[in-house]
Design an enzyme around this catalytic site. Structure first.
Site, mmCIF file in Angstrom:
data_model
loop_
_atom_site.group_PDB
_atom_site.id
_atom_site.type_symbol
_atom_site.label_atom_id
_atom_site.label_comp_id
_atom_site.label_asym_id
_atom_site.label_seq_id
_atom_site.Cartn_x
_atom_site.Cartn_y
_atom_site.Cartn_z
ATOM 1 N N CYS A 20 34.678 34.777 48.057
ATOM 2 C CA CYS A 20 35.419 35.797 47.591
ATOM 3 C C CYS A 20 36.987 35.623 47.222
ATOM 4 O O CYS A 20 37.606 34.992 47.934
ATOM 5 C CB CYS A 20 35.555 37.027 48.896
ATOM 6 S SG CYS A 20 36.657 38.140 48.132
ATOM 7 N N HIS B 153 39.662 47.091 46.984
ATOM 8 C CA HIS B 153 41.290 46.782 46.735
ATOM 9 C C HIS B 153 41.516 48.168 45.921
ATOM 10 O O HIS B 153 40.680 48.805 45.112
ATOM 11 C CB HIS B 153 41.350 45.774 45.691
ATOM 12 C CG HIS B 153 40.733 45.608 44.505
ATOM 13 N ND1 HIS B 153 39.264 45.135 44.445
ATOM 14 C CD2 HIS B 153 40.938 46.129 43.265
ATOM 15 C CE1 HIS B 153 38.807 45.163 43.384
ATOM 16 N NE2 HIS B 153 39.910 45.803 42.525
HETATM 17 P P1 DGP Z 1 38.781 45.610 39.684
HETATM 18 O O1 DGP Z 1 38.557 45.541 38.181
HETATM 19 O O2 DGP Z 1 39.172 46.947 40.052
HETATM 20 O O3 DGP Z 1 37.744 44.804 40.377
HETATM 21 O O4 DGP Z 1 40.172 44.752 39.746
HETATM 22 C C1 DGP Z 1 40.547 43.648 40.029
HETATM 23 C C2 DGP Z 1 41.702 43.155 39.610
HETATM 24 O O5 DGP Z 1 42.168 41.844 40.178
HETATM 25 C C3 DGP Z 1 42.091 43.209 38.312
HETATM 26 O O6 DGP Z 1 43.129 44.008 37.785
HETATM 27 C C4 DGP Z 1 42.837 41.850 37.788
HETATM 28 C C5 DGP Z 1 43.009 41.404 39.191
HETATM 29 N N1 DGP Z 1 42.450 39.849 39.646
HETATM 30 C C6 DGP Z 1 41.800 39.003 39.161
HETATM 31 N N2 DGP Z 1 41.978 37.893 39.674
HETATM 32 C C7 DGP Z 1 43.201 37.706 40.120
HETATM 33 C C8 DGP Z 1 44.012 36.590 40.694
HETATM 34 O O7 DGP Z 1 43.552 35.482 40.742
HETATM 35 N N3 DGP Z 1 45.291 36.824 40.801
HETATM 36 C C9 DGP Z 1 45.668 38.150 41.017
HETATM 37 N N4 DGP Z 1 46.780 38.557 41.481
HETATM 38 N N5 DGP Z 1 45.092 39.249 40.426
HETATM 39 C C10 DGP Z 1 43.869 38.973 39.937
#
Ligand code: DGP
Length: 113
Positions: free
Chosen positions: A4, A99
């Site tokens: 995850c 989240h």
């Molecule tokens: P969702 O589409 O609701 O599952 O949102 C997932 C969010 O997670 C998306 O807005 C981008 C963010 N995200 C994905 N990978 C990473 C990461 O490696 N670091 C951070 N800070 N955010 C991430």
């Protein structure tokens, strides 16, 4: 949960821009911000999505909603903010760890979908 992404971020195995942390939750800046301010808040214990909240784990969700106003205040979101959780494929949930997106810092659209 070994594979995850957000569990790895919580564990510090993948770097993130931390905004808030306590015993139960971790909050950090979204890597692909959809608003001037875009913070994600997650439970430290792995819950896959909103569909997996139940009587055993719902206290952390209440805690998240106690922390969100503190984050909003620290981020200067005096004029309001939006909280979103995507749940499952139709909602385009891309990370399978519960989240909540906290979005603000600018006027947002009335449309939510
Ligand atoms: P969702 O589409 O609701 O599952 O949102 C997932 C969010 O997670 C998306 O807005 C981008 C963010 N995200 C994905 N990978 C990473 C990461 O490696 N670091 C951070 N800070 N955010 C991430």
């Amino acid at each position: 949960m070994p594979d995850c992404l957000f569990c790895k971020i919580i564990a510090g195995q993948i770097p993130s821009a931390k905004v808030y942390e306590d015993e139960f939750v971790y909050a950090f800046r979204d890597i692909n911000p959809q608003a001037k301010t875009h913070v994600l808040i997650v439970p430290k214990a792995h819950i896959a999505s909103c569909a997996d909240i139940n009587g055993e784990n719902s206290s952390v969700v209440a805690h998240i909603f106690e922390v969100i106003p503190k984050i909003a205040e620290c981020e200067g979101l005096k004029n309001g903010f939006r909280v979103i959780t995507n749940c499952g494929p139709d909602a385009c949930q891309s990370v399978k760890h519960l989240h909540f997106h906290i979005l603000g810092g600018e006027q947002m659209s009335e449309r939510m979908a």
